[in-house]
Scaffold this motif. Structure first.
Motif, PDB file in Angstrom:
ATOM      1  N   ILE B  42       0.856  -1.211   0.000  1.00  0.00           N
ATOM      2  CA  ILE B  42       0.000   0.000   0.000  1.00  0.00           C
ATOM      3  C   ILE B  42       0.875   1.239   0.000  1.00  0.00           C
ATOM      4  O   ILE B  42       0.672   2.181  -0.776  1.00  0.00           O
ATOM      5  CB  ILE B  42      -0.936  -0.013   1.235  1.00  0.00           C
ATOM      6  N   SER B  43       1.878   1.221   0.860  1.00  0.00           N
ATOM      7  CA  SER B  43       2.756   2.393   0.936  1.00  0.00           C
ATOM      8  C   SER B  43       3.477   2.619  -0.391  1.00  0.00           C
ATOM      9  O   SER B  43       3.601   3.742  -0.868  1.00  0.00           O
ATOM     10  CB  SER B  43       3.758   2.172   2.069  1.00  0.00           C
ATOM     11  N   GLN B  44       3.928   1.527  -0.972  1.00  0.00           N
ATOM     12  CA  GLN B  44       4.626   1.632  -2.260  1.00  0.00           C
ATOM     13  C   GLN B  44       3.698   2.196  -3.322  1.00  0.00           C
ATOM     14  O   GLN B  44       4.058   3.115  -4.073  1.00  0.00           O
ATOM     15  CB  GLN B  44       5.100   0.251  -2.688  1.00  0.00           C
ATOM     16  N   ALA B  45       2.513   1.642  -3.380  1.00  0.00           N
ATOM     17  CA  ALA B  45       1.549   2.093  -4.393  1.00  0.00           C
ATOM     18  C   ALA B  45       1.177   3.550  -4.159  1.00  0.00           C
ATOM     19  O   ALA B  45       1.063   4.337  -5.099  1.00  0.00           O
ATOM     20  CB  ALA B  45       0.299   1.212  -4.335  1.00  0.00           C
ATOM     21  N   TYR B  46       1.031   3.900  -2.893  1.00  0.00           N
ATOM     22  CA  TYR B  46       0.661   5.282  -2.570  1.00  0.00           C
ATOM     23  C   TYR B  46       1.763   6.244  -3.033  1.00  0.00           C
ATOM     24  O   TYR B  46       1.493   7.268  -3.651  1.00  0.00           O
ATOM     25  CB  TYR B  46       0.428   5.399  -1.064  1.00  0.00           C
ATOM     26  N   SER B  47       3.012   5.857  -2.717  1.00  0.00           N
ATOM     27  CA  SER B  47       4.125   6.726  -3.118  1.00  0.00           C
ATOM     28  C   SER B  47       4.152   6.900  -4.635  1.00  0.00           C
ATOM     29  O   SER B  47       4.345   8.010  -5.143  1.00  0.00           O
ATOM     30  CB  SER B  47       5.452   6.124  -2.662  1.00  0.00           C
ATOM     31  N   LEU B  48       3.962   5.800  -5.330  1.00  0.00           N
ATOM     32  CA  LEU B  48       3.984   5.888  -6.795  1.00  0.00           C
ATOM     33  C   LEU B  48       2.844   6.750  -7.308  1.00  0.00           C
ATOM     34  O   LEU B  48       3.033   7.596  -8.198  1.00  0.00           O
ATOM     35  CB  LEU B  48       3.903   4.486  -7.399  1.00  0.00           C
ATOM     36  N   ALA B  49       1.662   6.571  -6.718  1.00  0.00           N
ATOM     37  CA  ALA B  49       0.505   7.355  -7.156  1.00  0.00           C
ATOM     38  C   ALA B  49       0.723   8.837  -6.911  1.00  0.00           C
ATOM     39  O   ALA B  49       0.413   9.684  -7.764  1.00  0.00           O
ATOM     40  CB  ALA B  49      -0.754   6.876  -6.439  1.00  0.00           C
ATOM     41  N   VAL B  50       1.310   9.154  -5.743  1.00  0.00           N
ATOM     42  CA  VAL B  50       1.585  10.575  -5.443  1.00  0.00           C
ATOM     43  C   VAL B  50       2.590  11.126  -6.450  1.00  0.00           C
ATOM     44  O   VAL B  50       2.463  12.254  -6.939  1.00  0.00           O
ATOM     45  CB  VAL B  50       2.099  10.707  -3.993  1.00  0.00           C
ATOM     46  N   TYR B  51       3.576  10.309  -6.766  1.00  0.00           N
ATOM     47  CA  TYR B  51       4.584  10.746  -7.745  1.00  0.00           C
ATOM     48  C   TYR B  51       3.935  10.974  -9.112  1.00  0.00           C
ATOM     49  O   TYR B  51       4.212  11.974  -9.790  1.00  0.00           O
ATOM     50  CB  TYR B  51       5.678   9.695  -7.837  1.00  0.00           C
ATOM     51  N   ALA B 147       1.682   3.745 -15.109  1.00  0.00           N
ATOM     52  CA  ALA B 147       0.371   3.114 -14.915  1.00  0.00           C
ATOM     53  C   ALA B 147       0.532   1.604 -14.752  1.00  0.00           C
ATOM     54  O   ALA B 147      -0.117   0.977 -13.909  1.00  0.00           O
ATOM     55  CB  ALA B 147      -0.534   3.435 -16.111  1.00  0.00           C
ATOM     56  N   GLN B 148       1.454   1.063 -15.541  1.00  0.00           N
ATOM     57  CA  GLN B 148       1.707  -0.380 -15.406  1.00  0.00           C
ATOM     58  C   GLN B 148       2.302  -0.697 -14.040  1.00  0.00           C
ATOM     59  O   GLN B 148       1.970  -1.698 -13.404  1.00  0.00           O
ATOM     60  CB  GLN B 148       2.664  -0.844 -16.508  1.00  0.00           C
ATOM     61  N   GLY B 149       3.192   0.185 -13.599  1.00  0.00           N
ATOM     62  CA  GLY B 149       3.785  -0.005 -12.283  1.00  0.00           C
ATOM     63  C   GLY B 149       2.741   0.038 -11.191  1.00  0.00           C
ATOM     64  O   GLY B 149       2.741  -0.791 -10.260  1.00  0.00           O
ATOM     65  N   LEU B 150       1.828   0.966 -11.313  1.00  0.00           N
ATOM     66  CA  LEU B 150       0.770   1.077 -10.301  1.00  0.00           C
ATOM     67  C   LEU B 150      -0.132  -0.160 -10.324  1.00  0.00           C
ATOM     68  O   LEU B 150      -0.587  -0.638  -9.277  1.00  0.00           O
ATOM     69  CB  LEU B 150      -0.049   2.345 -10.540  1.00  0.00           C
ATOM     70  N   LEU B 151      -0.351  -0.667 -11.528  1.00  0.00           N
ATOM     71  CA  LEU B 151      -1.140  -1.896 -11.657  1.00  0.00           C
ATOM     72  C   LEU B 151      -0.479  -3.026 -10.876  1.00  0.00           C
ATOM     73  O   LEU B 151      -1.141  -3.762 -10.131  1.00  0.00           O
ATOM     74  CB  LEU B 151      -1.240  -2.308 -13.132  1.00  0.00           C
ATOM     75  N   GLY B 152       0.817  -3.134 -11.041  1.00  0.00           N
ATOM     76  CA  GLY B 152       1.551  -4.171 -10.327  1.00  0.00           C
ATOM     77  C   GLY B 152       1.447  -3.995  -8.827  1.00  0.00           C
ATOM     78  O   GLY B 152       1.227  -4.956  -8.073  1.00  0.00           O
ATOM     79  N   ASN B 153       1.600  -2.757  -8.397  1.00  0.00           N
ATOM     80  CA  ASN B 153       1.507  -2.480  -6.966  1.00  0.00           C
ATOM     81  C   ASN B 153       0.124  -2.829  -6.415  1.00  0.00           C
ATOM     82  O   ASN B 153      -0.013  -3.392  -5.330  1.00  0.00           O
ATOM     83  CB  ASN B 153       1.805  -1.001  -6.703  1.00  0.00           C
ATOM     84  N   MET B 154      -0.895  -2.486  -7.193  1.00  0.00           N
ATOM     85  CA  MET B 154      -2.263  -2.752  -6.721  1.00  0.00           C
ATOM     86  C   MET B 154      -2.523  -4.261  -6.696  1.00  0.00           C
ATOM     87  O   MET B 154      -3.226  -4.760  -5.812  1.00  0.00           O
ATOM     88  CB  MET B 154      -3.261  -2.012  -7.599  1.00  0.00           C
ATOM     89  N   ALA B 155      -1.950  -4.979  -7.644  1.00  0.00           N
ATOM     90  CA  ALA B 155      -2.094  -6.437  -7.628  1.00  0.00           C
ATOM     91  C   ALA B 155      -1.467  -6.996  -6.359  1.00  0.00           C
ATOM     92  O   ALA B 155      -2.018  -7.912  -5.725  1.00  0.00           O
ATOM     93  CB  ALA B 155      -1.429  -7.035  -8.868  1.00  0.00           C
TER      94      ALA B 155
END
Lengths: 1049, 215
Positions: B42-51, B147-155
């Motif tokens: 979650i933290s990783q995905a959040y950081s990426l989304a904020v970025y 977007a692909q990275g975020l997809l991976g994080n969300m998975a």
């Protein structure tokens, strides 16, 4: 712009239609008039058949029709007869007939109406000229539309089989738009009939996209047969056919993604079910042209070039938006500077400049195809969007084996057009080799190397031309061209000779072909040190005896790697035989960094010449360097970095003979002369009243810094502190200059000077390098001694003569004078004072005497004694001091008249002239006089104390004794002061006697000249002189001046 | 004036991608395999989304700038333009609030899956329209990768939470290759705009998750 143009088109359409209507009306009017006239001629009455008209639609049959008489009922029979050679009649139940076309000329036609009540006959003249040719109405076989290109295609049959051959047909096609069928285009199309039915095509590109409105097409024709002399008419219009678009539910804009030429006009339309509010191209709004329904259009004129993503056209609809993109650009420019060359004879690189940008990118960009004519091969340009250099394109074409000549055509194409460029090349003449790689250097020997490199390419059939750059350190680069046979394996080797051994070289290479086109780029540089070699000659030697003659000093030089200098004698020869005895040292001055020595050719000198040189200030044996010169030379330019300006060098020229070297010349020289850095030391040897002798010394060679060319001597009047010789060169008239060019001269006498004057002397030396510094001195010339002597003697002589004359006169008249001025006074013999004086004279100082005896002012004794003063006069002159006591002791007790009068207060009084004057009494003054003189001439004073110190009152008879210094003075005194002395004169004495120190000096001088010690006499003699002394002091000469000069010397 | 009033529900006119897959994911399957800790992903995905959020407006502005007027006009906005193949990020607060974690994640998952494909499509479109604009192409490519990275994080989050990962689906379906340049431009606009909106929404989704599963 767009707005205005969009609204203008409809009015043009209206005008066009109006014009056409007018011409139709005129034509109809003239046809009507013609028919009326025909009827009028042929049928006068309506009771007979009338109004015969004949037309044709194929020129082969004529259709004739007429009108039956008014009384004729329906179904009446008619007889139609053509009156020609074979009269032919037709029985008809109708009023028209189709007859074969009649020949040219008039034909009489008889129409008889067979009525119940009889028959009525009408006759007509029928001529082809009266026949109308009206073609059949054509029919559009097919109308199709290409919506993508907004093109209508019309297809129809000309029915040519029914007409005679070679009839021209004019087709008129009309295009109507919208449901209101507005005529938008009326065109004519010409064809020729060939006797057969033919289908014709005609296409038309609509400015308005076909999707936006229904388009209708109609056609009619006009057969123009030249053989037919009758009237020709247009056929009727065919039934119109239409093309329409089935709109989708979504609004749509047409055309989509259109590519058009910059500057052209274009119409966009929007097919919409809803109301379109506005339209804009880019950010510019356009007026709407309303079409059927809610469809609208906008017309853009003179469109400008688009951005890469095209120009957006957007229509705003009630609750929607639709749009399209148009790409406005240019057709491809002709490819410029098309050039084909090869690096390796394997692949041809053709490059070109695309010229003007098209403004179109992506799929719309220009595509290029390179086509080779002889082989028929071609390559296509693959566009790399991120091109390194957009302004230059290139294509690679694989070479065809055994083909040297290539005929290339480059085709350029884009949606707006195409262009091409052609070039014919012999590819072996267009070789631009790659940069040579793997460049290596290998030694062969000390003067040759092998260069090897790699040059990819199929050069087996041609020769390569390569250029080798050979660069030696601190030397000009050398370029050597070599031709090499091309090889298939790309490896090349070449030997490079004529190198210097043990030398660092830098090599690099570039290549071209024998049929030069372009040099390749230079290969990398390779530095190489050639191998060492045996020295090609021995060292350059020189030898000299040491100064003591016992040792031989051998000098040699180490050659720099290679020297192209001439070869000197290799073997040692006998030491130098010096021949200095009859050699004169010469002088030479160099120029710049070197010095040029020249000599005459001497055939005896067989080997060479040697010039050695040395700094002259160094001790022998001295050798800075030497140089050998071939024996046939007569000059040598000696250069050395060691040479310095202003330094004297010795050069020795030796000639070489079989037996050894012989000194030929000795030269001293300077590379460059400079000014001396010191001034000559000079002194004044002798000074006289009108000349000065100056002597100076040589300047040392080191400080001379050039060949001494002379001295400049300046002199002028001037004191030390007021030297005005600031600018010696200004040539001031008061500065006298002597240029001494004889440098051996060391003294100079300056004559014609003024005596007793200060002179400023300046001496400076000079060389060709300039003036040295100056040295100055101040000298005062001596006084003129002859003049001085004359100046002294004349006044003295005058004074003596006057004195002698006066003495003689006085002597002759002495009785008279005595009677007149000095009557006899009795001698006071009993005076105590006299005795007292005597003891004083014998004893100690005068002051002591005065102290002992308090005066008794009331006791005055007057004595009278006649003395023998002439004797005393003589003795006093001879021995002024020593005899004083005696004389005085002898004389004074007898002769002196002493008046002892002293105020009791004054004891040991220090003289005070002012106070004395204030006192104003005669007695005081006497005491003062004595005290004044006391410290200055003691011996005299002791002697004279008696008359002076005891002097209160002085007897007049004694005065002449004291005044015997000079005859004149003594006689004066005798005359004037002997006996009683008036008190009034005391003041003058008083003023004179306390004289300045100078007067004291003069007093002492007088002593030395032998003046009498008497104070009184001095008082008379000296004052005039004393008065003179200040004058002489300031005048031309004086004692003081005279003696003051001495210290100066 | 650039505010387009129109509503284009189907610019590309390709068929709707059937029933939204996210509906399938509404069933929050309580997986028996208990996740370890979702806080890390979650933290990783959040950081990426904020970025990602920091770059979305730049991407949109860069995109519009290259499309010419009126797209490039200042203040251009056409909120009504939508793509049927791309689920809109806009959602009423009430609905959004009612969603559970699984629903939110699968909505976002579906949206970013569609976005990656659409960003690829837009990149291809722009290679034709603006081949000489490497900046735009690079930004589109970067957005797709993120977007692909975020997809991976969300998975990873869904795995951690024990939620079923929706299968990758071809949201684009039959690509309308014949789309006009204007349609491509509009399509790109909607994609870059929705990319921003979905990123904003993902930041909020993940912030909520982050609060719920603190590290």
């Amino acid at each position: 712009m767009d707005i205005y143009l969009c609204s203008k088109r409809p009015s043009w359409l209206v005008d066009n239609r109006r014009m056409r209507t007018t011409s139709d009306f005129q034509w109809l009017l003239s046809a009507f008039v013609l028919l009326y006239l025909m009827n009028h001629v042929n049928s006068q009455r309506k009771e007979t058949p009338y109004d015969l008209k004949c037309t044709t639609n194929n020129l082969q049959t004529w259709d004739c029709s007429w009108k039956a008489p008014s009384e004729a009922g329906h179904g009446t029979l008619s007889e139609f007869c053509i009156d020609n050679r074979s009269r032919s009649c037709y029985q008809l139940a109708r009023t028209n007939i189709e007859i074969p076309a009649l020949s040219r000329g008039d034909h009489e036609i008889t129409i008889r109406s067979l009525q119940d009540a009889g028959s009525s006959t009408s006759k007509f003249i029928l001529n082809e000229k009266n026949i109308s040719l009206i073609p059949d109405t054509p029919e559009i076989l097919n109308l199709s539309a290409d919506f993508s290109t907004s093109t209508l295609h019309v297809k129809w049959n000309d029915k040519g089989s029914v007409y005679p051959r070679h009839s021209n047909v004019i087709w008129e096609i009309k295009i109507l738009r919208k449901k209101s069928m507005e005529l938008v285009k009326l065109v004519t199309h010409n064809t020729t009939l060939n006797g057969k039915d033919a289908v014709h095509h005609w296409s038309w590109v609509s400015d308005l996209p076909l999707e936006c409105a229904t388009h209708y097409v109609g056609i009619r024709c006009y057969v123009d047969n030249l053989l037919f002399s009758g009237h020709k008419e247009w056929s009727d219009w065919s039934p119109v056919k239409n093309v329409s678009w089935t709109p989708a539910s979504q609004p749509k804009v047409f055309p989509q993604d259109k590519v058009i030429l910059v500057g052209s006009d274009i119409t966009f339309c929007c097919v919409s079910q809803e109301k379109v509010l506005s339209a804009q191209i880019g950010s510019t709004y356009c007026p709407l042209i309303h079409l059927d329904g809610e469809n609208v259009a906008i017309k853009i004129r003179n469109i400008s070039v688009s951005d890469s993503s095209g120009t957006n056209v957007v229509f705003m609809i009630e609750d929607n938006v639709c749009g399209t993109v148009v790409f406005a650009g240019y057709p491809p420019d002709t490819p410029q500077k098309l050039n084909c060359e090869t690096h390796d004879l394997k692949e041809i690189i053709c490059s070109w400049n695309p010229g003007r940008p098209t403004g179109l990118v992506g799929p719309r960009n220009t595509s290029y195809t390179l086509f080779e004519g002889f082989s028929g091969k071609y390559v296509r340009f693959k566009r790399v969007e991120v091109s390194t250099n957009e302004s230059y394109h290139q294509l690679l074409f694989q070479m065809v084996p055994n083909q040297e000549i290539y005929n290339f055509t480059l085709y350029a194409r884009n949606p707006l057009g195409r262009s091409q460029s052609t070039i014919l090349v012999n590819i072996t003449e267009k070789v631009y080799p790659h940069t040579p790689t793997s460049f290596k250097v290998k030694d062969i020997n000390s003067t040759a190397v092998i260069l090897s490199w790699h040059l990819p390419g199929s050069f087996a059939k041609i020769n390569l031309l390569c250029q080798i750059e050979i660069k030696k350190i601190n030397s000009v680069q050398e370029l050597r061209n070599v031709t090499i046979k091309g090889v298939e394996n790309s490896s090349y080797r070449i030997a490079v000779g004529k190198l210097n051994p043990y030398t660092v070289y830098t090599f690099r290479i570039r290549c071209s072909t024998e049929t030069f086109w372009k040099w390749s780029k230079w290969s990398n540089k390779k530095q190489h040190l050639t191998t060492e070699a045996i020295p090609s000659k021995g060292p350059d030697t020189w030898r000299e005896w040491s100064s003591d003659g016992k040792n031989l000093i051998i000098y040699w030089k180490i050659w720099a790697f290679f020297s192209e200098a001439y070869k000197g004698p290799e073997d040692f020869m006998n030491p130098i035989s010096l021949a200095l005895h009859d050699l004169q040292t010469e002088q030479a001055v160099g120029m710049g960094k070197g010095i040029l020595l020249t000599w005459h050719h001497d055939p005896n000198m067989t080997c060479d010449y040697v010039i050695k040189w040395c700094n002259s200030s160094r001790s022998e044996p001295c050798l800075m360097d030497w140089r050998k010169v071939p024996s046939n030379s007569t000059e040598a330019l000696i250069q050395s970095d060691q040479f310095r300006p202003g330094v004297r060098y010795n050069f020795f020229l030796y000639g070489c003979r079989n037996q050894g070297y012989q000194l030929l010349r000795s030269i001293i020289g300077y590379i460059e002369e400079l000014a001396p850095i010191v001034a000559p030391n000079f002194t004044v040897e002798d000074t006289s009243a009108d000349s000065i002798l100056v002597k100076w010394e040589d300047i040392p060679v080191e400080e001379l810094r050039g060949f001494l060319r002379g001295y400049l001597f300046y002199f002028e009047k001037g004191e030390r502190d007021t030297s005005k010789m600031r600018d010696l060169e200004s040539g001031r008239s008061d500065i006298k200059v002597k240029n001494i060019t004889d440098i051996s001269q060391k003294t100079l006498r300056i004559a014609d000077l003024q005596g007793k004057t200060s002179y400023h002397l300046v001496l400076r030396a000079y060389t060709d390098g300039g003036m040295g510094p100056e040295k100055s001195m101040f000298v005062v010339t001596k006084e003129n001694s002859v003049g001085l002597i004359i100046a002294i003697l004349i006044p003295v002589a005058v004074a003596v003569i006057v004195g002698v004359v006066t003495s003689i006169l006085c002597y002759r008249k002495r009785e008279w004078i005595k009677e007149t001025f000095y009557p006899d006074i009795p001698n006071p013999e009993n005076c105590k004072a006299l005795q007292f004086q005597k003891s004083v004279c014998e004893g100690s100082g005068a002051l002591k005497t005065l102290e002992m005896n308090p005066c008794t002012p009331n006791n005055v004794e007057v004595l009278e004694t006649r003395s023998t003063f002439p004797k005393i006069e003589d003795t006093e002159i001879i021995s002024p001091v020593a005899e004083c006591p005696e004389d005085s002791s002898d004389a004074e007790p007898e002769n002196h008249v002493v008046v002892s009068y002293c105020p009791p207060i004054i004891e040991e009084e220090i003289p005070n002239p002012a106070g004395d004057e204030a006192g104003g009494t005669s007695q005081v003054i006497y005491i003062d006089v004595q005290s004044m003189y006391q410290p200055q001439a003691k011996p005299e004073e002791e002697h004279e104390k008696d008359p002076g110190g005891g002097a209160g009152y002085k007897p007049q008879m004694h005065l002449p004794i004291n005044a015997t210094v000079e005859d004149i003075a003594a006689e004066d005194d005798l005359d004037k002061t002997a006996g009683y002395r008036p008190q009034a004169n005391v003041n003058t004495w008083n003023l004179v006697s306390p004289d300045s120190p100078r007067s004291t000096d003069s007093n002492s001088e007088i002593v030395s000249f032998g003046s009498p010690c008497s104070i009184n006499s001095r008082q008379f003699l000296i004052p005039p002189k004393d008065e003179d002394s200040p004058q002489s002091n300031g005048g031309g000469w004086s004692f003081t001046n005279f003696f003051q000069n001495k210290p100066n010397d | 004036m650039n505010e387009w009033a129109g509503r284009v529900r189907d610019l590309t006119s390709f068929p709707l991608p059937g029933p939204l897959c996210l509906l399938m994911l509404l069933l929050p399957l309580l997986s028996p395999a208990a996740p370890i800790s979702p806080a890390g992903p979650i933290s990783q995905a959040y950081s990426l989304a904020v970025y990602m959020q920091k770059n979305t407006s730049t991407l949109l502005q860069t995109y519009l700038q290259y499309q010419g007027s009126p797209f490039s006009d200042p203040g251009f906005s056409a909120p009504e333009l939508q793509l049927s193949s791309l689920p809109p990020a806009a959602v009423s607060f009430k609905i959004w609030h009612a969603l559970d974690d699984g629903e939110r994640l699968s909505h976002a998952q579906g949206a970013f899956l569609a976005l990656t494909q659409h960003l690829q499509l837009v990149g291809d479109d722009q290679s034709d329209l603006n081949p000489g604009s490497p900046i735009l192409l690079a930004q589109l490519g970067a957005a797709r990768l993120r977007a692909q990275g975020l997809l991976g994080n969300m998975a990873a989050i869904m795995t951690a939470l024990g939620l079923p990962i929706p299968p990758e689906e071809d949201t684009l379906g039959l690509v309308p290759f014949g789309a006009s340049a204007f349609e491509r431009k509009c399509r790109g606009y909607v994609v870059t705009r929705e990319y921003g909106h979905w990123t904003d929404r993902a930041v909020r989704d993940l912030a909520l998750l982050k609060a719920k599963y603190p590290a």
